[in-house]
Design a protein around this motif. Structure first.
Motif, PDB file in Angstrom:
ATOM      1  N   SER A   1       0.809  -1.218   0.000  1.00 11.79           N
ATOM      2  CA  SER A   1       0.000   0.000   0.000  1.00 11.79           C
ATOM      3  C   SER A   1       0.842   1.266   0.000  1.00 11.79           C
ATOM      4  O   SER A   1       0.360   2.341  -0.364  1.00 11.79           O
ATOM      5  CB  SER A   1      -0.932   0.002   1.223  1.00 11.79           C
ATOM      6  OG  SER A   1      -0.183  -0.094   2.425  1.00 11.79           O
ATOM      7  N   ASP A   2       2.117   1.170   0.414  1.00 15.13           N
ATOM      8  CA  ASP A   2       2.982   2.352   0.431  1.00 15.13           C
ATOM      9  C   ASP A   2       3.696   2.550  -0.901  1.00 15.13           C
ATOM     10  O   ASP A   2       4.675   3.277  -0.994  1.00 15.13           O
ATOM     11  CB  ASP A   2       3.990   2.266   1.571  1.00 15.13           C
ATOM     12  CG  ASP A   2       4.910   1.046   1.451  1.00 15.13           C
ATOM     13  OD1 ASP A   2       4.777   0.291   0.476  1.00 15.13           O
ATOM     14  OD2 ASP A   2       5.757   0.859   2.347  1.00 15.13           O
ATOM     15  N   GLU A   3       3.206   1.869  -1.949  1.00 14.16           N
ATOM     16  CA  GLU A   3       3.693   2.008  -3.331  1.00 14.16           C
ATOM     17  C   GLU A   3       5.067   1.387  -3.535  1.00 14.16           C
ATOM     18  O   GLU A   3       5.733   1.663  -4.532  1.00 14.16           O
ATOM     19  CB  GLU A   3       3.703   3.481  -3.759  1.00 14.16           C
ATOM     20  CG  GLU A   3       2.321   4.122  -3.742  1.00 14.16           C
ATOM     21  CD  GLU A   3       2.342   5.552  -4.264  1.00 14.16           C
ATOM     22  OE1 GLU A   3       3.449   6.051  -4.578  1.00 14.16           O
ATOM     23  OE2 GLU A   3       1.260   6.143  -4.351  1.00 14.16           O
ATOM     24  N   THR A   4       5.499   0.544  -2.624  1.00 18.31           N
ATOM     25  CA  THR A   4       6.716  -0.234  -2.846  1.00 18.31           C
ATOM     26  C   THR A   4       6.328  -1.679  -3.115  1.00 18.31           C
ATOM     27  O   THR A   4       5.268  -2.144  -2.692  1.00 18.31           O
ATOM     28  CB  THR A   4       7.659  -0.170  -1.627  1.00 18.31           C
ATOM     29  OG1 THR A   4       6.991  -0.732  -0.489  1.00 18.31           O
ATOM     30  CG2 THR A   4       8.065   1.257  -1.326  1.00 18.31           C
ATOM     31  N   ASP A   5       7.175  -2.368  -3.847  1.00 16.96           N
ATOM     32  CA  ASP A   5       6.927  -3.763  -4.188  1.00 16.96           C
ATOM     33  C   ASP A   5       7.919  -4.660  -3.464  1.00 16.96           C
ATOM     34  O   ASP A   5       9.026  -4.242  -3.127  1.00 16.96           O
ATOM     35  CB  ASP A   5       7.068  -3.992  -5.698  1.00 16.96           C
ATOM     36  CG  ASP A   5       6.029  -3.238  -6.499  1.00 16.96           C
ATOM     37  OD1 ASP A   5       4.998  -2.865  -5.912  1.00 16.96           O
ATOM     38  OD2 ASP A   5       6.263  -3.014  -7.699  1.00 16.96           O
ATOM     39  N   ILE A   6       7.527  -5.895  -3.241  1.00 16.67           N
ATOM     40  CA  ILE A   6       8.427  -6.888  -2.669  1.00 16.67           C
ATOM     41  C   ILE A   6       8.345  -8.131  -3.539  1.00 16.67           C
ATOM     42  O   ILE A   6       7.264  -8.500  -4.011  1.00 16.67           O
ATOM     43  CB  ILE A   6       8.070  -7.190  -1.196  1.00 16.67           C
ATOM     44  CG1 ILE A   6       9.105  -8.132  -0.571  1.00 16.67           C
ATOM     45  CG2 ILE A   6       6.668  -7.733  -1.050  1.00 16.67           C
ATOM     46  CD1 ILE A   6       8.997  -8.206   0.939  1.00 16.67           C
ATOM     47  N   ARG A   7       9.499  -8.745  -3.790  1.00 17.04           N
ATOM     48  CA  ARG A   7       9.567  -9.829  -4.756  1.00 17.04           C
ATOM     49  C   ARG A   7      10.282 -11.050  -4.181  1.00 17.04           C
ATOM     50  O   ARG A   7      11.121 -10.935  -3.308  1.00 17.04           O
ATOM     51  CB  ARG A   7      10.296  -9.369  -6.024  1.00 17.04           C
ATOM     52  CG  ARG A   7       9.553  -8.297  -6.815  1.00 17.04           C
ATOM     53  CD  ARG A   7      10.391  -7.812  -7.986  1.00 17.04           C
ATOM     54  NE  ARG A   7       9.642  -6.962  -8.883  1.00 17.04           N
ATOM     55  CZ  ARG A   7       9.481  -5.655  -8.709  1.00 17.04           C
ATOM     56  NH1 ARG A   7      10.035  -5.059  -7.658  1.00 17.04           N
ATOM     57  NH2 ARG A   7       8.789  -4.944  -9.570  1.00 17.04           N
ATOM     58  N   ALA A   8       9.940 -12.213  -4.743  1.00 15.37           N
ATOM     59  CA  ALA A   8      10.598 -13.471  -4.405  1.00 15.37           C
ATOM     60  C   ALA A   8      11.446 -13.914  -5.594  1.00 15.37           C
ATOM     61  O   ALA A   8      11.418 -13.304  -6.673  1.00 15.37           O
ATOM     62  CB  ALA A   8       9.566 -14.540  -4.063  1.00 15.37           C
ATOM     63  N   PHE A   9      12.206 -14.994  -5.404  1.00 15.06           N
ATOM     64  CA  PHE A   9      13.027 -15.525  -6.483  1.00 15.06           C
ATOM     65  C   PHE A   9      12.123 -16.126  -7.557  1.00 15.06           C
ATOM     66  O   PHE A   9      11.085 -16.713  -7.235  1.00 15.06           O
ATOM     67  CB  PHE A   9      13.968 -16.596  -5.942  1.00 15.06           C
ATOM     68  CG  PHE A   9      15.159 -16.862  -6.825  1.00 15.06           C
ATOM     69  CD1 PHE A   9      16.274 -16.051  -6.759  1.00 15.06           C
ATOM     70  CD2 PHE A   9      15.159 -17.923  -7.721  1.00 15.06           C
ATOM     71  CE1 PHE A   9      17.377 -16.288  -7.569  1.00 15.06           C
ATOM     72  CE2 PHE A   9      16.249 -18.165  -8.534  1.00 15.06           C
ATOM     73  CZ  PHE A   9      17.364 -17.346  -8.461  1.00 15.06           C
ATOM     74  N   PRO A  10      12.467 -15.973  -8.837  1.00 13.34           N
ATOM     75  CA  PRO A  10      11.620 -16.549  -9.891  1.00 13.34           C
ATOM     76  C   PRO A  10      11.507 -18.064  -9.778  1.00 13.34           C
ATOM     77  O   PRO A  10      12.443 -18.740  -9.348  1.00 13.34           O
ATOM     78  CB  PRO A  10      12.319 -16.128 -11.189  1.00 13.34           C
ATOM     79  CG  PRO A  10      13.717 -15.767 -10.792  1.00 13.34           C
ATOM     80  CD  PRO A  10      13.624 -15.259  -9.389  1.00 13.34           C
TER      81      PRO A  10
END
Length: 247
Positions: A105-114
């Protein structure tokens, strides 16, 4: 904060608040992964050492095992023959470029390994541009093997799995042991003669003449840690993480 994805595609967002973890299930219905606590049992020692005192200062160390064998294996491959800090940087950049995303919601993204399926769709240029050209072949071999044998692998005893992973081209004893320790939390399987354990044992107990080479150190480490081999190994690595402020 970290995005965790199990191999059956259950995923969670986990946030640390001091020593408390907050879990948000994003997909699937698996229970949240177990957090295990590691501590030394000094009452079992005939005489406490400087190493014991340094590790005891950590108190109880909680470690969340990796719920994804694929991620654990890929992480170990990324860590091969490069410094830990550089490996973390490459891993995170690869996730940022190609991994599944959760928008916050704070406009940042979080990602995992493909996923292994996605990793096999990446071009040579994708690996090169993300600084992972040297890791391209072992990651592709690992992805192919994982897609073919994951169900069999996850049913094996961890000690057997270490041997099985070494059938993948480009995966040797260090990578296999590190991956299975990460996934199973059995730290007797970690390659405890490696540079990280040797380095932080020396920092924790600088007055001891620790062996310099990995095989001699490993044999000595087994003797001095006894039936707490796994706890000493994990806590020594945790000691190192605290020294450098790694997360």
């Amino acid at each position: 904060m970290r995005l965790l994805t199990a191999d059956n595609e259950t995923s969670w967002l986990v946030e640390a608040h001091g020593q408390e973890l907050t879990w948000t299930t994003l997909s699937g219905d698996d229970p949240t992964p177990a957090t295990e606590v590691f501590r030394l049992s000094l009452s079992a020692r005939s005489q406490a050492t400087v190493l014991d005192a340094s590790l005891a200062e950590l108190g109880d160390v909680a470690r969340l095992r990796n719920p994804s064998l694929w991620d654990a294996l890929a992480t170990a491959i990324v860590r091969q023959v490069i410094r830990a800090g550089q490996a973390r940087k490459l891993y995170r950049e690869f996730c940022d470029r190609f991994g599944p995303t959760v928008a916050r919601s704070d406009e940042t993204d979080i990602r995992a390994f493909p996923s292994p399926e996605h990793a096999l769709t990446l071009s040579d240029g994708d690996f090169t541009e993300s600084g992972m050209a040297f890791k391209r072949r072992p990651l592709r071999h690992a992805a192919e093997a994982f897609m073919a044998r994951a169900e069999q692998w996850t049913g094996l005893a961890p000690s057997v799995l270490v041997k099985e992973l070494q059938t993948i081209p480009g995966v040797g004893p260090w990578s296999a042991g590190a991956a299975v320790a990460d996934w199973s939390n059995d730290w007797t399987l970690y390659p405890y003669g490696d540079l990280a354990v040797r380095t932080w044992a020396r920092h924790a107990d600088p007055g001891t003449a620790w062996p310099a080479d990995d095989s001699t150190f490993a044999a000595h480490w087994r003797r001095v840690t006894g039936d707490q081999l796994g706890a000493y190994t994990l806590l020594t690595l945790a000691f190192g993480c605290r020294q450098v402020g790694a997360v």
